[in-house]
Structure formats: structure tokens, C-alpha cells
Design a protein around this motif. Structure first.
Motif, PDB file in Angstrom:
ATOM      1  N   ILE A 130       0.854  -1.183   0.000  1.00 19.17           N
ATOM      2  CA  ILE A 130       0.000   0.000   0.000  1.00 19.17           C
ATOM      3  C   ILE A 130       0.890   1.233   0.000  1.00 19.17           C
ATOM      4  CG2 ILE A 130      -1.750   1.329   1.240  1.00 19.17           C
ATOM      5  CD1 ILE A 130      -1.453  -2.304   2.016  1.00 19.17           C
ATOM      6  N   THR A 131       0.835   2.034  -1.067  1.00 22.43           N
ATOM      7  CA  THR A 131       1.586   3.286  -1.066  1.00 22.43           C
ATOM      8  C   THR A 131       0.819   4.323  -0.264  1.00 22.43           C
ATOM      9  OG1 THR A 131       0.597   4.287  -3.054  1.00 22.43           O
ATOM     10  CG2 THR A 131       2.424   2.746  -3.391  1.00 22.43           C
ATOM     11  N   GLY A 132       1.566   5.201   0.386  1.00 17.79           N
ATOM     12  CA  GLY A 132       0.914   6.179   1.258  1.00 17.79           C
ATOM     13  C   GLY A 132       0.219   5.513   2.419  1.00 17.79           C
ATOM     14  N   GLY A 133       0.772   4.416   2.878  1.00 21.25           N
ATOM     15  CA  GLY A 133       0.087   3.596   3.882  1.00 21.25           C
ATOM     16  C   GLY A 133       0.278   4.028   5.318  1.00 21.25           C
ATOM     17  N   SER A 134       0.936   5.165   5.542  1.00 24.29           N
ATOM     18  CA  SER A 134       1.233   5.546   6.919  1.00 24.29           C
ATOM     19  C   SER A 134       0.124   6.351   7.584  1.00 24.29           C
ATOM     20  CB  SER A 134       2.539   6.355   6.962  1.00 24.29           C
ATOM     21  OG  SER A 134       2.415   7.556   6.230  1.00 24.29           O
ATOM     22  N   GLY A 135      -0.866   6.820   6.815  1.00 22.77           N
ATOM     23  CA  GLY A 135      -1.928   7.607   7.443  1.00 22.77           C
ATOM     24  C   GLY A 135      -3.152   7.716   6.571  1.00 22.77           C
ATOM     25  N   GLY A 136      -4.226   8.261   7.131  1.00 21.19           N
ATOM     26  CA  GLY A 136      -5.446   8.491   6.369  1.00 21.19           C
ATOM     27  C   GLY A 136      -6.028   7.226   5.778  1.00 21.19           C
ATOM     28  N   ILE A 137      -6.447   7.316   4.516  1.00 20.66           N
ATOM     29  CA  ILE A 137      -7.033   6.165   3.832  1.00 20.66           C
ATOM     30  C   ILE A 137      -6.022   5.034   3.726  1.00 20.66           C
ATOM     31  CG2 ILE A 137      -7.913   5.354   1.601  1.00 20.66           C
ATOM     32  CD1 ILE A 137      -9.312   8.073   1.313  1.00 20.66           C
ATOM     33  N   GLY A 138      -4.767   5.367   3.474  1.00 20.42           N
ATOM     34  CA  GLY A 138      -3.746   4.336   3.324  1.00 20.42           C
ATOM     35  C   GLY A 138      -3.612   3.467   4.552  1.00 20.42           C
ATOM     36  N   ARG A 139      -3.598   4.081   5.726  1.00 22.98           N
ATOM     37  CA  ARG A 139      -3.480   3.293   6.954  1.00 22.98           C
ATOM     38  C   ARG A 139      -4.725   2.409   7.149  1.00 22.98           C
ATOM     39  NH1 ARG A 139      -1.342   4.704  13.018  1.00 22.98           N
ATOM     40  NH2 ARG A 139      -2.195   2.843  14.012  1.00 22.98           N
ATOM     41  N   ALA A 140      -5.901   2.971   6.881  1.00 21.61           N
ATOM     42  CA  ALA A 140      -7.121   2.177   7.023  1.00 21.61           C
ATOM     43  C   ALA A 140      -7.109   0.980   6.066  1.00 21.61           C
ATOM     44  CB  ALA A 140      -8.348   3.045   6.767  1.00 21.61           C
ATOM     45  N   VAL A 141      -6.611   1.202   4.857  1.00 24.04           N
ATOM     46  CA  VAL A 141      -6.517   0.107   3.887  1.00 24.04           C
ATOM     47  C   VAL A 141      -5.531  -0.949   4.383  1.00 24.04           C
ATOM     48  CG1 VAL A 141      -5.694  -0.501   1.581  1.00 24.04           C
ATOM     49  CG2 VAL A 141      -7.216   1.459   1.888  1.00 24.04           C
ATOM     50  N   ALA A 142      -4.374  -0.509   4.874  1.00 20.62           N
ATOM     51  CA  ALA A 142      -3.375  -1.457   5.369  1.00 20.62           C
ATOM     52  C   ALA A 142      -3.944  -2.309   6.501  1.00 20.62           C
ATOM     53  CB  ALA A 142      -2.131  -0.702   5.836  1.00 20.62           C
ATOM     54  N   GLU A 143      -4.627  -1.661   7.437  1.00 22.79           N
ATOM     55  CA  GLU A 143      -5.173  -2.397   8.578  1.00 22.79           C
ATOM     56  C   GLU A 143      -6.297  -3.341   8.133  1.00 22.79           C
ATOM     57  OE1 GLU A 143      -6.134   0.690  11.383  1.00 22.79           O
ATOM     58  OE2 GLU A 143      -4.076   0.751  12.154  1.00 22.79           O
ATOM     59  N   ARG A 144      -7.131  -2.894   7.195  1.00 22.33           N
ATOM     60  CA  ARG A 144      -8.223  -3.749   6.731  1.00 22.33           C
ATOM     61  C   ARG A 144      -7.692  -4.969   5.980  1.00 22.33           C
ATOM     62  NH1 ARG A 144     -13.798  -3.869   5.658  1.00 22.33           N
ATOM     63  NH2 ARG A 144     -14.177  -5.930   4.770  1.00 22.33           N
ATOM     64  N   LEU A 145      -6.721  -4.773   5.100  1.00 20.88           N
ATOM     65  CA  LEU A 145      -6.184  -5.917   4.356  1.00 20.88           C
ATOM     66  C   LEU A 145      -5.455  -6.881   5.286  1.00 20.88           C
ATOM     67  CD1 LEU A 145      -4.971  -4.324   1.002  1.00 20.88           C
ATOM     68  CD2 LEU A 145      -7.152  -5.427   1.524  1.00 20.88           C
ATOM     69  N   ALA A 146      -4.824  -6.349   6.318  1.00 25.36           N
ATOM     70  CA  ALA A 146      -4.214  -7.229   7.314  1.00 25.36           C
ATOM     71  C   ALA A 146      -5.279  -8.053   8.035  1.00 25.36           C
ATOM     72  CB  ALA A 146      -3.399  -6.412   8.316  1.00 25.36           C
ATOM     73  N   GLN A 147      -6.418  -7.411   8.355  1.00 25.21           N
ATOM     74  CA  GLN A 147      -7.528  -8.143   8.971  1.00 25.21           C
ATOM     75  C   GLN A 147      -8.063  -9.229   8.035  1.00 25.21           C
ATOM     76  OE1 GLN A 147     -10.468  -5.211  10.049  1.00 25.21           O
ATOM     77  NE2 GLN A 147      -9.066  -4.128  11.428  1.00 25.21           N
ATOM     78  N   ASP A 148      -7.969  -8.961   6.730  1.00 21.62           N
ATOM     79  CA  ASP A 148      -8.414  -9.943   5.739  1.00 21.62           C
ATOM     80  C   ASP A 148      -7.435 -11.105   5.589  1.00 21.62           C
ATOM     81  OD1 ASP A 148     -10.628  -8.371   5.248  1.00 21.62           O
ATOM     82  OD2 ASP A 148      -9.825  -7.478   3.405  1.00 21.62           O
ATOM     83  N   GLY A 149      -6.292 -11.018   6.277  1.00 19.85           N
ATOM     84  CA  GLY A 149      -5.338 -12.117   6.262  1.00 19.85           C
ATOM     85  C   GLY A 149      -4.131 -11.921   5.360  1.00 19.85           C
ATOM     86  N   LEU A 150      -4.018 -10.744   4.748  1.00 16.87           N
ATOM     87  CA  LEU A 150      -2.870 -10.484   3.891  1.00 16.87           C
ATOM     88  C   LEU A 150      -1.682  -9.997   4.710  1.00 16.87           C
ATOM     89  CD1 LEU A 150      -5.479 -10.113   1.967  1.00 16.87           C
ATOM     90  CD2 LEU A 150      -3.904  -8.847   0.484  1.00 16.87           C
ATOM     91  N   ALA A 151      -0.484 -10.354   4.282  1.00 19.38           N
ATOM     92  CA  ALA A 151       0.717  -9.696   4.785  1.00 19.38           C
ATOM     93  C   ALA A 151       0.796  -8.346   4.085  1.00 19.38           C
ATOM     94  CB  ALA A 151       1.953 -10.531   4.484  1.00 19.38           C
ATOM     95  N   VAL A 152       1.171  -7.311   4.814  1.00 18.90           N
ATOM     96  CA  VAL A 152       1.032  -5.946   4.315  1.00 18.90           C
ATOM     97  C   VAL A 152       2.362  -5.205   4.376  1.00 18.90           C
ATOM     98  CG1 VAL A 152      -0.046  -3.712   4.762  1.00 18.90           C
ATOM     99  CG2 VAL A 152      -1.411  -5.798   4.912  1.00 18.90           C
ATOM    100  N   ALA A 153       2.698  -4.552   3.265  1.00 17.34           N
ATOM    101  CA  ALA A 153       3.834  -3.633   3.231  1.00 17.34           C
ATOM    102  C   ALA A 153       3.301  -2.217   3.193  1.00 17.34           C
ATOM    103  CB  ALA A 153       4.710  -3.911   2.016  1.00 17.34           C
ATOM    104  N   VAL A 154       3.739  -1.397   4.132  1.00 20.81           N
ATOM    105  CA  VAL A 154       3.282  -0.020   4.278  1.00 20.81           C
ATOM    106  C   VAL A 154       4.356   0.893   3.706  1.00 20.81           C
ATOM    107  CG1 VAL A 154       2.582   1.757   5.918  1.00 20.81           C
ATOM    108  CG2 VAL A 154       1.990  -0.649   6.349  1.00 20.81           C
ATOM    109  N   GLN A 155       4.081   1.481   2.538  1.00 23.10           N
ATOM    110  CA  GLN A 155       5.049   2.374   1.912  1.00 23.10           C
ATOM    111  C   GLN A 155       4.859   3.789   2.446  1.00 23.10           C
ATOM    112  OE1 GLN A 155       4.281   4.994  -0.371  1.00 23.10           O
ATOM    113  NE2 GLN A 155       6.411   5.581  -0.743  1.00 23.10           N
ATOM    114  N   TYR A 156       5.981   4.471   2.667  1.00 24.65           N
ATOM    115  CA  TYR A 156       5.932   5.859   3.118  1.00 24.65           C
ATOM    116  C   TYR A 156       6.992   6.646   2.352  1.00 24.65           C
ATOM    117  CZ  TYR A 156      10.194   4.665   5.629  1.00 24.65           C
ATOM    118  OH  TYR A 156      11.470   4.260   5.925  1.00 24.65           O
ATOM    119  N   ALA A 157       6.767   7.956   2.249  1.00 20.82           N
ATOM    120  CA  ALA A 157       7.747   8.819   1.586  1.00 20.82           C
ATOM    121  C   ALA A 157       8.615   9.529   2.617  1.00 20.82           C
ATOM    122  CB  ALA A 157       7.045   9.831   0.686  1.00 20.82           C
ATOM    123  N   GLY A 158       7.988  10.241   3.561  1.00 20.03           N
ATOM    124  CA  GLY A 158       8.771  11.030   4.499  1.00 20.03           C
ATOM    125  C   GLY A 158       8.526  10.742   5.962  1.00 20.03           C
TER     126      GLY A 158
END
Length: 246
Positions: A12-40
């Protein structure tokens, strides 16, 4: 087979906050291993990883500018090394600068387009090369492409480009068993949306949908979960996740 080859994996790009974080947490709940991409903001990305890990999921943080092809190639390499492959790529990374066309700062236009257009293209290019059969690519547009609110022209131009590349990529991946779709959120309570808006403007936008509220990041993550998992017959589409906004 080992867990690294049987677990589905999402980046998930932009996964450190906002929609990206919610997506990362939801996909993890779905059983996926998750990579959280961040820029800064490495610290926020690591907070997201820690939250996922604390809930029993698997996650790691990967840094880099989405518009830098070498950085994104390295990020994809890191995810594949850690988890064995990539099945889902979600491009939530984006910036929004508002203003009328007549006075819009062209440097801001270039910055926004570098992240929103080039960044999405660079990540989609890596995804097109690497996502495994049965996988999904999910890009992000905006409902303002359709509602055409004043001051959003530059942002809409970048997101309309995302829609175009998304729908074309879906056709280019014929025979690969990979879906490619875009999600177009309506007004959603994130820092990106709320920044610079007064309470009256926010209240007006909240009343614009039949639900008479702003969307939440979790509302959008639910749509991504659908596209990332069971929605195998939904391909080459833009899904307007906006609560019924006209």
C-alpha cells in the motif's frame, strides 16, 4: 509450502496515514501480509506496522518516493524478499492542492502531478511486472472528477489521468488474471481533505450525501478490500465510493 508462498501479500503506497493506513489495517484483517510504503514519515509508517502486528498480522514498512522508479523497484524487491511475492498493490499516495485555474501556482501543479500521475504510473508499472496471477491493482481517483467543483481543476486533472491509465492497464494485462480498478472517494474525513477547510465548508460537504455525513477511511478501505479479494469479475472500472454523492 511455507507461509511466505501461501500468504497473499499487499503493498500500500501512502500507507502511513489516512485512507492508506485504514486500507493497510483492513487488508491485514483480511489475512494479507502488508507492506506499508511511506515517503517522508517513517515513524507513522512504523506505527501502522506496529498496530497491525499487535493485532496478529504481518507487516513491514518500506520507504521511497513513489515517482522514483529506482526507489519503487527497490521497495518491491524488499516486499518480495520479506513475504515471497506481491498479490495486491494499492496506490493511495497522493497530494492535493486547490485553487482556481486563473491563479494556480504552476510549481504546485508540477509537484501534484509528479506524485499523483507519475507516482501512480511508476508503481503501476512495477505492479504490472510483478503482481502474481489472481492479484489486483487498485489506484485512487476522486469523485470530484464527476462533480467538478471549482478550485479542484488541477487535482482533478491529475486524477482523471489516473483513471485513464487504470482502465488502459486493465486491458493490457489480458490473460494475466489480474484486476485493475480505481476507487474514487467522495468527501472523506482525512487530513488531506480537512486541511485548509473551515467548519462551514466541511459541514456543507458532509450534508451533500444522502447519509449526511463525511465518509471515513474505513468506508473506503471496505471497497478496497472488495476489489483486492472477492471482486474477480470487477475489472477496468472506477468505483465511486461516496455515499451517494450526485
Amino acid at each position: 509450502m511455507s507461509a511466505t508462498t501461501t500468504t497473499r501479500v499487499a503493498l500500500i503506497t501512502g500507507g502511513s496515514g489516512g485512507i492508506g493506513r485504514a486500507v493497510a489495517e483492513r487488508l491485514a484483517q483480511d489475512g494479507l501480509a502488508v507492506a506499508v510504503q511511506y515517503a517522508g514519515n517513517k515513524a507513522r509508517a512504523e506505527e501502522t506496522v506496529a498496530a497491525i502486528t499487535a493485532a496478529g498480522g504481518r507487516a513491514l514498512a518500506v520507504g521511497g518516493d513513489v515517482a522514483d522508479e529506482q526507489a519503487m523497484s527497490a521497495a518491491f524487491d524488499a516486499v518480495e524478499a520479506a513475504f515471497g511475492g506481491i498479490d495486491v498493490v494499492v496506490n493511495t499516495a497522493g497530494i492535493m492542492v486547490l485553487g482556481p485555474v486563473a491563479t494556480f501556482d504552476l510549481d504546485a501543479l508540477d509537484r501534484m502531478h509528479r506524485t499523483n500521475i507519475r507516482g501512480t504510473f511508476v508503481v503501476s508499472q512495477q505492479a504490472a511486472r510483478r503482481v502474481r496471477p489472481g492479484g489486483a491493482i487498485v489506484n485512487f481517483s476522486t469523485s470530484v472528477v464527476r462533480t467538478q467543483l471549482p478550485s479542484y481543476a488541477a487535482y482533478v486533472a491529475s486524477k482523471a489521468a489516473v483513471e485513464g491509465m487504470t482502465l488502459t492497464l486493465a486491458r493490457e494485462l489480458r490473460g494475466r488474471d489480474i484486476t485493475v480498478n480505481a476507487v474514487a472517494p467522495g468527501p472523506t474525513a482525512t487530513p488531506l481533505f480537512l486541511d485548509g477547510k473551515d467548519e462551514a465548508t466541511i459541514a456543507t460537504l458532509a450534508k451533500a450525501t444522502p447519509f449526511e455525513r463525511l465518509g471515513t477511511p474505513e468506508d473506503i478501505a471496505e471497497v478496497v478490500s472488495f476489489l483486492a479479494g472477492p471482486a474477480r469479475w470487477t475489472n477496468g472500472q472506477v468505483l465511486y465510493a461516496n455515499g451517494g454523492l450526485a
